[in-house]
Design a protein around this motif. Structure first.
Motif, short mmCIF file in Angstrom:
data_model
loop_
_atom_site.label_atom_id
_atom_site.label_comp_id
_atom_site.label_asym_id
_atom_site.label_seq_id
_atom_site.Cartn_x
_atom_site.Cartn_y
_atom_site.Cartn_z
N PRO A 1 0.83 -1.20 0.00
CA PRO A 1 0.00 0.00 0.00
C PRO A 1 0.87 1.26 0.00
O PRO A 1 1.97 1.26 0.56
N ALA A 2 0.35 2.28 -0.63
CA ALA A 2 1.09 3.54 -0.72
C ALA A 2 1.26 4.13 0.67
O ALA A 2 0.35 4.07 1.50
N LEU A 3 2.43 4.71 0.90
CA LEU A 3 2.69 5.35 2.19
C LEU A 3 1.95 6.67 2.27
O LEU A 3 1.59 7.26 1.26
N SER A 4 1.76 7.13 3.46
CA SER A 4 1.10 8.42 3.67
C SER A 4 1.92 9.50 3.00
O SER A 4 3.15 9.53 3.10
N LEU A 5 1.25 10.42 2.35
CA LEU A 5 1.95 11.48 1.64
C LEU A 5 2.36 12.62 2.56
O LEU A 5 3.06 13.52 2.15
N VAL A 6 1.92 12.59 3.82
CA VAL A 6 2.24 13.67 4.74
C VAL A 6 3.74 13.73 4.98
O VAL A 6 4.40 14.68 4.59
N HIS A 7 4.31 12.75 5.62
CA HIS A 7 5.75 12.68 5.87
C HIS A 7 6.18 11.22 5.91
O HIS A 7 6.47 10.69 6.98
N PRO A 8 6.22 10.54 4.78
CA PRO A 8 6.55 9.11 4.82
C PRO A 8 7.94 8.85 5.36
O PRO A 8 8.16 7.89 6.07
N ILE A 9 8.89 9.71 5.06
CA ILE A 9 10.27 9.50 5.54
C ILE A 9 10.32 9.70 7.04
O ILE A 9 10.94 8.93 7.76
N ALA A 10 9.64 10.73 7.54
CA ALA A 10 9.64 11.00 8.97
C ALA A 10 9.00 9.86 9.74
O ALA A 10 9.51 9.45 10.79
N SER A 11 7.89 9.32 9.24
CA SER A 11 7.23 8.24 9.95
C SER A 11 8.08 6.97 9.93
O SER A 11 8.14 6.25 10.91
N ASP A 12 8.77 6.71 8.81
CA ASP A 12 9.67 5.57 8.75
C ASP A 12 10.84 5.76 9.70
O ASP A 12 11.23 4.82 10.39
N ALA A 13 11.38 6.96 9.75
CA ALA A 13 12.51 7.24 10.64
C ALA A 13 12.09 7.07 12.10
O ALA A 13 12.84 6.52 12.91
N THR A 14 10.90 7.53 12.43
CA THR A 14 10.41 7.38 13.80
C THR A 14 10.25 5.92 14.16
O THR A 14 10.64 5.49 15.25
N ARG A 15 9.69 5.15 13.24
CA ARG A 15 9.50 3.71 13.49
C ARG A 15 10.84 3.02 13.66
O ARG A 15 11.03 2.19 14.56
#
Length: 131
Positions: free
Chosen positions: A66-80
């Motif tokens: 599924p497509a990642l959220s367009l808001v801040h996909p890199i930030a959410s991945d980095a947080t995870r």
């Protein structure tokens, strides 16, 4: 062909071709190797090239993540990723350490030494360290 008068055309006697299909036409530019692979797949499934391309795209879209959220996909991945790292570091640290020392070590390992903070690509750049 059906002749239809065309008011914008200079030569109104020229035939105008009507659209026969309900689907819009899309041109696809592919290397010869890929075209050959699509043609082989189409032949093995008894489809035309056009139908094979549509089917292959549908199959690809069904299996794609599924497509990642367009808001801040890199930030959410980095947080995870950081949360996973903190969890793993906590498991490796000595449980007898005081809480403030554990936090300092975790912060040092996840954020890195301050000497290298200008090299990190996930942090905003400091104007003093522009290259």
């Amino acid at each position: 062909m059906i002749e239809v008068s065309d008011f914008d055309s200079k030569n109104s006697a020229s035939p105008v071709r009507r659209r026969t299909g309900i689907e819009p036409i899309s041109a696809v530019k592919m290397p010869e190797r890929l075209t050959a692979a699509v043609d082989a797949w189409a032949e093995s499934h008894q489809l035309t090239r056009s139908d094979a391309i549509c089917k292959l795209i549908e199959l690809g879209l069904k299996t794609a993540p599924p497509a990642l959220s367009l808001v801040h996909p890199i930030a959410s991945d980095a947080t995870r990723i950081e949360e996973i790292a903190v969890h793993e570091i906590e498991a490796l640290l000595d449980p007898a350490l005081p809480a403030d020392e554990r936090e300092r070590r975790i912060r040092r390992l996840t954020e890195g030494p301050p000497e290298f903070s200008h090299e990190r690509i996930d942090l905003p750049k400091d104007p003093k360290h522009r290259t």
